[in-house]
Design an enzyme around this catalytic site. Structure first.
Site, PDB file in Angstrom:
ATOM      1  N   GLU A   1      33.501  25.033  36.921  1.00 11.52           N
ATOM      2  CA  GLU A   1      34.337  25.950  37.424  1.00 11.52           C
ATOM      3  C   GLU A   1      35.714  25.742  36.770  1.00 11.52           C
ATOM      4  O   GLU A   1      36.571  26.974  36.651  1.00 11.52           O
ATOM      5  CB  GLU A   1      34.224  26.060  38.963  1.00 11.52           C
ATOM      6  CG  GLU A   1      33.265  26.366  39.693  1.00 11.52           C
ATOM      7  CD  GLU A   1      32.709  27.962  39.144  1.00 11.52           C
ATOM      8  OE1 GLU A   1      32.607  27.978  38.001  1.00 11.52           O
ATOM      9  OE2 GLU A   1      32.434  28.702  40.257  1.00 11.52           O
TER      10      GLU A   1
ATOM     11  N   THR B   1      39.969  36.993  36.762  1.00 12.37           N
ATOM     12  CA  THR B   1      40.179  36.021  37.628  1.00 12.37           C
ATOM     13  C   THR B   1      41.406  35.700  37.993  1.00 12.37           C
ATOM     14  O   THR B   1      42.379  35.614  38.817  1.00 12.37           O
ATOM     15  CB  THR B   1      39.169  34.813  37.842  1.00 12.37           C
ATOM     16  OG1 THR B   1      37.940  35.299  37.451  1.00 12.37           O
ATOM     17  CG2 THR B   1      39.364  34.114  39.070  1.00 12.37           C
TER      18      THR B   1
HETATM   19  P1  ADP Z   1      32.015  34.810  37.661  1.00  8.47           P
HETATM   20  O1  ADP Z   1      32.817  35.165  38.704  1.00  8.47           O
HETATM   21  O2  ADP Z   1      31.052  35.950  37.187  1.00  8.47           O
HETATM   22  O3  ADP Z   1      31.676  33.383  37.391  1.00  8.47           O
HETATM   23  P2  ADP Z   1      34.097  33.881  35.853  1.00  8.47           P
HETATM   24  O4  ADP Z   1      35.360  34.626  35.361  1.00  8.47           O
HETATM   25  O5  ADP Z   1      34.398  32.767  36.958  1.00  8.47           O
HETATM   26  O6  ADP Z   1      32.922  35.128  36.457  1.00  8.47           O
HETATM   27  O7  ADP Z   1      33.309  33.031  34.744  1.00  8.47           O
HETATM   28  C1  ADP Z   1      33.309  33.588  33.522  1.00  8.47           C
HETATM   29  C2  ADP Z   1      33.780  32.938  32.386  1.00  8.47           C
HETATM   30  O8  ADP Z   1      33.289  31.341  32.008  1.00  8.47           O
HETATM   31  C3  ADP Z   1      33.806  33.557  31.146  1.00  8.47           C
HETATM   32  O9  ADP Z   1      35.195  33.495  30.448  1.00  8.47           O
HETATM   33  C4  ADP Z   1      32.622  32.916  30.366  1.00  8.47           C
HETATM   34  O10 ADP Z   1      33.143  33.085  28.789  1.00  8.47           O
HETATM   35  C5  ADP Z   1      32.721  31.368  30.708  1.00  8.47           C
HETATM   36  N1  ADP Z   1      31.690  30.821  30.718  1.00  8.47           N
HETATM   37  C6  ADP Z   1      31.554  29.527  29.937  1.00  8.47           C
HETATM   38  N2  ADP Z   1      30.283  29.098  29.994  1.00  8.47           N
HETATM   39  C7  ADP Z   1      29.573  30.037  30.809  1.00  8.47           C
HETATM   40  C8  ADP Z   1      28.164  30.005  31.322  1.00  8.47           C
HETATM   41  N3  ADP Z   1      27.113  29.123  30.999  1.00  8.47           N
HETATM   42  N4  ADP Z   1      28.037  31.087  32.242  1.00  8.47           N
HETATM   43  C9  ADP Z   1      28.956  32.104  32.543  1.00  8.47           C
HETATM   44  N5  ADP Z   1      30.155  32.012  32.037  1.00  8.47           N
HETATM   45  C10 ADP Z   1      30.616  30.963  31.181  1.00  8.47           C
END
Ligand code: ADP
Length: 306
Positions: free
Chosen positions: A128, A180
């Site tokens: 995260e 975010t």
């Molecule tokens: P969500 O709230 O849907 O999790 P976030 O904004 O917290 O979305 O996370 C998405 C971000 O994390 C994107 O920038 C994405 O490129 C990055 N990321 C890296 N690895 C992963 C993964 N395995 N799964 C999802 N997002 C990823």
């Protein structure tokens, strides 16, 4: 070589009034991950979807989590990882948490469960941190434990699994981007005492409602006087969907995580489907593409499929 496949649920963080401290796992959508334990200290990530997420371990949340586990084990082991993502990144449905939690739990299965749930949450929070810049556990914890969870504290980690009643969850993911970082930046840094009092009344009410299975109390407590009034500005159609859904009989709901997805809780399946119609009509009229789900609360967290 040992190999496991796990199912990693989507999650709704905040649950309206519990900013950064409450979260809930959903039956749908979910990601599938396969991990293989190898006897070389390296990580190989393959994507089985069209999201084009990074495959360099340092840039993928699953990779970052596994690197932290390898460092802790200090034994010359590594992992081959296959990610089949169905939770769209940036949806506000815990896409990054699903990969981070899935990697931690799957690795733990391969390592004969050497780690406790608290340790898995700690490892997964590294993912995260990569995705959003801060270590937060409001998606990670329900993804690992299932159901509804409370993070009373992160330092030191103190997580509580709450009772989760059988409720229907209707979710709409409008295909708009809410960063975010933007959703955090627009928040005011100070709150009025009268708003704080209202908010902690609602959080306490919501927790009590879950524990007692009192759906009316849950409905009354799904009110956010601090974050939602500011954040909802970023989501067109939010107010209409919320008010019409409640008129149709939904208990309540709000922004999922930092958005743009919106969720609504209902006692009955037919109410959940009326809410879905309201969501579809609203975004169709606004000319915004969307995806909807009618689902339920997922009572268990990341699950072993094979
Ligand atoms: P969500 O709230 O849907 O999790 P976030 O904004 O917290 O979305 O996370 C998405 C971000 O994390 C994107 O920038 C994405 O490129 C990055 N990321 C890296 N690895 C992963 C993964 N395995 N799964 C999802 N997002 C990823």
């Amino acid at each position: 070589m040992k190999k496991v496949t796990v199912k990693c649920p989507a999650t709704v963080a905040n649950l309206v009034c519990g900013f950064d401290i409450l979260g809930m796992a959903l039956k749908e959508p979910f990601d599938i991950m396969t991990l293989k334990l190898i006897d070389e200290p390296r990580i190989l990530i393959t994507n089985k979807d069209d999201y084009n997420l990074p495959t360099e371990p340092e840039k993928n949340v699953a990779g970052v989590v596994l690197l932290s586990i390898m460092e802790k084990m200090n034994k010359g082991i590594g992992f081959e990882v296959e990610i089949e993502k169905h939770i769209k990144p940036g949806s506000g449905l815990g896409s990054s948490a699903a990969s981070a939690a899935g990697a931690a739990v799957a690795a733990n299965f391969l390592l004969d469960s050497v780690f406790s749930n608290d340790e898995l949450v700690q490892f997964a929070m590294n993912g995260e941190k990569l995705a959003s810049g801060v270590k937060h556990a409001d998606n990670i914890t329900p993804c690992i434990l299932g159901g509804v969870t409370l993070i009373r504290s992160i330092h030191p980690l103190d997580i509580v699994k709450l009772n989760a009643p059988d409720l229907f969850v209707t979710v709409v993911h409008p295909q708009i981007e809410v960063k975010t970082s933007d959703a955090r930046q627009i928040l005011r840094k100070e709150v009025l005492l009268k708003n704080a009092i209202k908010q902690w009344g609602n959080i306490a009410g919501l927790v009590a409602g879950f524990e007692k299975g009192d759906t009316d109390l849950i409905g009354r407590s799904l009110e956010d006087v601090i974050i939602e009034p500011v954040r909802s500005i970023l989501i067109p159609g939010f107010d209409v969907i919320k008010s019409k859904s409640k008129e149709a009989g939904a208990l309540g709901g709000g922004i999922s995580g930092s958005g743009p997805s919106i969720f609504m809780l209902s006692k009955e399946a037919h109410t959940a489907s009326l809410v879905e119609t309201i969501m579809k009509e609203t975004f169709s009229q606004l000319g915004i593409e969307y995806k909807t789900y009618i689902t339920t609360i997922q009572k268990s967290g990341v699950e072993l499929i094979s």
